[in-house]
Design a protein around this motif. Structure first.
Motif, PDB file in Angstrom:
ATOM      1  N   LYS A  31       0.840  -1.210   0.000  1.00 56.14           N
ATOM      2  CA  LYS A  31       0.000   0.000   0.000  1.00 56.14           C
ATOM      3  C   LYS A  31       0.869   1.252   0.000  1.00 56.14           C
ATOM      4  CE  LYS A  31      -2.225  -1.409   3.622  1.00 56.14           C
ATOM      5  NZ  LYS A  31      -3.094  -1.557   4.785  1.00 56.14           N
ATOM      6  N   LYS A  32       1.956   1.227   0.757  1.00 59.49           N
ATOM      7  CA  LYS A  32       2.848   2.390   0.828  1.00 59.49           C
ATOM      8  C   LYS A  32       3.442   2.699  -0.553  1.00 59.49           C
ATOM      9  CE  LYS A  32       6.938   4.146   3.175  1.00 59.49           C
ATOM     10  NZ  LYS A  32       8.007   3.867   4.117  1.00 59.49           N
ATOM     11  N   THR A  33       3.886   1.664  -1.234  1.00 61.25           N
ATOM     12  CA  THR A  33       4.462   1.856  -2.572  1.00 61.25           C
ATOM     13  C   THR A  33       3.393   2.322  -3.554  1.00 61.25           C
ATOM     14  OG1 THR A  33       6.142   0.178  -2.126  1.00 61.25           O
ATOM     15  CG2 THR A  33       5.740   0.720  -4.430  1.00 61.25           C
ATOM     16  N   LEU A  34       2.206   1.729  -3.486  1.00 58.71           N
ATOM     17  CA  LEU A  34       1.106   2.162  -4.353  1.00 58.71           C
ATOM     18  C   LEU A  34       0.799   3.642  -4.119  1.00 58.71           C
ATOM     19  CD1 LEU A  34      -1.223  -0.945  -3.967  1.00 58.71           C
ATOM     20  CD2 LEU A  34      -0.100  -0.203  -6.084  1.00 58.71           C
ATOM     21  N   GLY A  35       0.783   4.063  -2.852  1.00 57.08           N
ATOM     22  CA  GLY A  35       0.556   5.475  -2.531  1.00 57.08           C
ATOM     23  C   GLY A  35       1.624   6.377  -3.123  1.00 57.08           C
ATOM     24  N   SER A  36       2.864   5.895  -3.123  1.00 55.98           N
ATOM     25  CA  SER A  36       3.965   6.667  -3.713  1.00 55.98           C
ATOM     26  C   SER A  36       3.798   6.808  -5.224  1.00 55.98           C
ATOM     27  CB  SER A  36       5.307   6.002  -3.412  1.00 55.98           C
ATOM     28  OG  SER A  36       5.549   5.989  -2.031  1.00 55.98           O
ATOM     29  N   TYR A  37       3.288   5.749  -5.876  1.00 58.45           N
ATOM     30  CA  TYR A  37       3.021   5.830  -7.317  1.00 58.45           C
ATOM     31  C   TYR A  37       1.913   6.843  -7.579  1.00 58.45           C
ATOM     32  CZ  TYR A  37       5.428   1.262  -7.689  1.00 58.45           C
ATOM     33  OH  TYR A  37       6.315   0.224  -7.643  1.00 58.45           O
ATOM     34  N   ILE A  38       0.863   6.780  -6.770  1.00 56.96           N
ATOM     35  CA  ILE A  38      -0.302   7.654  -6.970  1.00 56.96           C
ATOM     36  C   ILE A  38       0.055   9.123  -6.751  1.00 56.96           C
ATOM     37  CG2 ILE A  38      -2.549   8.289  -5.978  1.00 56.96           C
ATOM     38  CD1 ILE A  38      -3.032   5.220  -5.643  1.00 56.96           C
ATOM     39  N   ASN A  39       0.852   9.419  -5.710  1.00 59.28           N
ATOM     40  CA  ASN A  39       1.193  10.825  -5.461  1.00 59.28           C
ATOM     41  C   ASN A  39       2.372  11.300  -6.307  1.00 59.28           C
ATOM     42  OD1 ASN A  39       3.662  10.323  -4.113  1.00 59.28           O
ATOM     43  ND2 ASN A  39       2.656  10.177  -2.128  1.00 59.28           N
ATOM     44  N   GLY A  40       2.955  10.417  -7.101  1.00 63.79           N
ATOM     45  CA  GLY A  40       4.001  10.804  -8.044  1.00 63.79           C
ATOM     46  C   GLY A  40       5.379  10.951  -7.453  1.00 63.79           C
ATOM     47  N   SER A  41       5.591  10.500  -6.219  1.00 61.29           N
ATOM     48  CA  SER A  41       6.917  10.637  -5.620  1.00 61.29           C
ATOM     49  C   SER A  41       7.879   9.525  -6.049  1.00 61.29           C
ATOM     50  CB  SER A  41       6.821  10.683  -4.088  1.00 61.29           C
ATOM     51  OG  SER A  41       6.271   9.488  -3.588  1.00 61.29           O
ATOM     52  N   VAL A  42       7.337   8.433  -6.601  1.00 60.19           N
ATOM     53  CA  VAL A  42       8.162   7.300  -7.039  1.00 60.19           C
ATOM     54  C   VAL A  42       7.645   6.802  -8.375  1.00 60.19           C
ATOM     55  CG1 VAL A  42       8.817   4.908  -6.512  1.00 60.19           C
ATOM     56  CG2 VAL A  42       8.669   6.574  -4.671  1.00 60.19           C
ATOM     57  N   ASN A  43       8.569   6.492  -9.286  1.00 55.87           N
ATOM     58  CA  ASN A  43       8.208   5.864 -10.551  1.00 55.87           C
ATOM     59  C   ASN A  43       8.185   4.352 -10.364  1.00 55.87           C
ATOM     60  OD1 ASN A  43       7.737   7.726 -12.625  1.00 55.87           O
ATOM     61  ND2 ASN A  43       9.909   8.096 -12.910  1.00 55.87           N
ATOM     62  N   PRO A  44       7.206   3.670 -10.917  1.00 53.18           N
ATOM     63  CA  PRO A  44       7.183   2.213 -10.807  1.00 53.18           C
ATOM     64  C   PRO A  44       8.240   1.583 -11.708  1.00 53.18           C
ATOM     65  CG  PRO A  44       5.396   2.970 -12.194  1.00 53.18           C
ATOM     66  CD  PRO A  44       6.059   4.200 -11.644  1.00 53.18           C
ATOM     67  N   SER A  45       8.756   0.454 -11.286  1.00 48.50           N
ATOM     68  CA  SER A  45       9.687  -0.298 -12.131  1.00 48.50           C
ATOM     69  C   SER A  45       8.896  -0.976 -13.245  1.00 48.50           C
ATOM     70  CB  SER A  45      10.402  -1.357 -11.297  1.00 48.50           C
ATOM     71  OG  SER A  45       9.478  -2.345 -10.866  1.00 48.50           O
ATOM     72  N   ALA A  46       9.592  -1.495 -14.227  1.00 49.09           N
ATOM     73  CA  ALA A  46       8.922  -2.225 -15.303  1.00 49.09           C
ATOM     74  C   ALA A  46       8.172  -3.422 -14.730  1.00 49.09           C
ATOM     75  CB  ALA A  46       9.936  -2.665 -16.353  1.00 49.09           C
ATOM     76  N   MET A  47       8.786  -4.125 -13.771  1.00 50.57           N
ATOM     77  CA  MET A  47       8.124  -5.280 -13.165  1.00 50.57           C
ATOM     78  C   MET A  47       6.864  -4.853 -12.410  1.00 50.57           C
ATOM     79  SD  MET A  47       7.857  -8.482 -12.872  1.00 50.57           S
ATOM     80  CE  MET A  47       9.367  -9.098 -13.534  1.00 50.57           C
ATOM     81  N   ALA A  48       6.907  -3.699 -11.730  1.00 49.05           N
ATOM     82  CA  ALA A  48       5.730  -3.213 -11.010  1.00 49.05           C
ATOM     83  C   ALA A  48       4.605  -2.886 -11.988  1.00 49.05           C
ATOM     84  CB  ALA A  48       6.084  -1.991 -10.167  1.00 49.05           C
ATOM     85  N   ILE A  49       4.934  -2.322 -13.123  1.00 52.12           N
ATOM     86  CA  ILE A  49       3.917  -2.004 -14.127  1.00 52.12           C
ATOM     87  C   ILE A  49       3.272  -3.292 -14.641  1.00 52.12           C
ATOM     88  CG2 ILE A  49       3.556  -1.073 -16.458  1.00 52.12           C
ATOM     89  CD1 ILE A  49       5.736   1.043 -15.648  1.00 52.12           C
ATOM     90  N   ILE A  50       4.071  -4.309 -14.850  1.00 50.53           N
ATOM     91  CA  ILE A  50       3.545  -5.597 -15.304  1.00 50.53           C
ATOM     92  C   ILE A  50       2.616  -6.187 -14.238  1.00 50.53           C
ATOM     93  CG2 ILE A  50       4.173  -7.983 -15.858  1.00 50.53           C
ATOM     94  CD1 ILE A  50       6.766  -6.769 -17.112  1.00 50.53           C
ATOM     95  N   ARG A  51       3.044  -6.127 -12.982  1.00 53.02           N
ATOM     96  CA  ARG A  51       2.227  -6.664 -11.890  1.00 53.02           C
ATOM     97  C   ARG A  51       0.915  -5.895 -11.750  1.00 53.02           C
ATOM     98  NH1 ARG A  51       6.444  -7.309  -7.058  1.00 53.02           N
ATOM     99  NH2 ARG A  51       4.725  -8.395  -6.042  1.00 53.02           N
ATOM    100  N   LEU A  52       0.974  -4.578 -11.894  1.00 54.98           N
ATOM    101  CA  LEU A  52      -0.244  -3.771 -11.843  1.00 54.98           C
ATOM    102  C   LEU A  52      -1.171  -4.114 -13.011  1.00 54.98           C
ATOM    103  CD1 LEU A  52       1.244  -0.324 -10.804  1.00 54.98           C
ATOM    104  CD2 LEU A  52      -0.562  -1.542  -9.576  1.00 54.98           C
ATOM    105  N   ALA A  53      -0.608  -4.202 -14.208  1.00 51.37           N
ATOM    106  CA  ALA A  53      -1.419  -4.505 -15.391  1.00 51.37           C
ATOM    107  C   ALA A  53      -2.106  -5.860 -15.249  1.00 51.37           C
ATOM    108  CB  ALA A  53      -0.545  -4.460 -16.649  1.00 51.37           C
ATOM    109  N   LYS A  54      -1.357  -6.858 -14.822  1.00 53.68           N
ATOM    110  CA  LYS A  54      -1.943  -8.193 -14.661  1.00 53.68           C
ATOM    111  C   LYS A  54      -2.928  -8.231 -13.503  1.00 53.68           C
ATOM    112  CE  LYS A  54       1.693 -10.930 -16.775  1.00 53.68           C
ATOM    113  NZ  LYS A  54       2.722 -11.961 -16.579  1.00 53.68           N
TER     114      LYS A  54
END
Length: 138
Positions: A31-54
């Motif tokens: 949840k903490k990492t997801l919040g960081s993606y949402i508020n724009g403080s952290v860019n997701p890795s390619a693997m994170a994007i794949i995990r989110l998409a799936k």
């Protein structure tokens, strides 16, 4: 930052009434990492994007704001419970590229391994704060 990614993810979760806790269960991303993606403080890795998409059943191109089409994958069979689904695992793999490969060939290699489109790979590579590194070995 990946322009529009956080806003798109936030709007999607809100529209589908998916909490960060449920998103964490579906993707294996905290949840903490997801919040960081949402508020724009952290860019997701390619693997994170794949995990989110799936996990969210959307295309990586849509998440990265490279397409307006969500292109959902086929639904899971109705008799499979969410608790029975295995959590996504981080997979590390070394892909050896020959010294004479072009940038285009390297991009296609990344596409074939990750399932991302070439446009998505280029978008990630060109975004601020995110860098794909090509490791070449003989």
């Amino acid at each position: 930052m990946i322009e529009g990614f956080g806003e798109r993810l936030k709007a999607f979760l809100k529209a589908r009434k998916i909490t960060l806790a449920v998103c964490e269960q579906k993707t294996g991303i905290s949840k903490k990492t997801l919040g960081s993606y949402i508020n724009g403080s952290v860019n997701p890795s390619a693997m994170a994007i794949i995990r989110l998409a799936k996990g969210l059943n959307v295309s990586a191109d849509w998440l990265l704001c490279l397409s307006d089409e969500i292109k959902r994958a086929p639904e899971k069979p109705k008799n499979v419970k969410a608790s029975e689904s295995p959590k996504p695992q981080v997979i590390t793999k070394t892909v050896v590229a020959s010294e004479n490969m072009t940038q285009q060939e390297l991009e296609m290699l990344v596409c074939s391994y990750t399932g991302l489109t070439r446009q998505a790979v280029r978008g990630l590579h060109n975004s601020r704060g995110f860098q794909l590194r090509w490791i070449r070995s003989e």
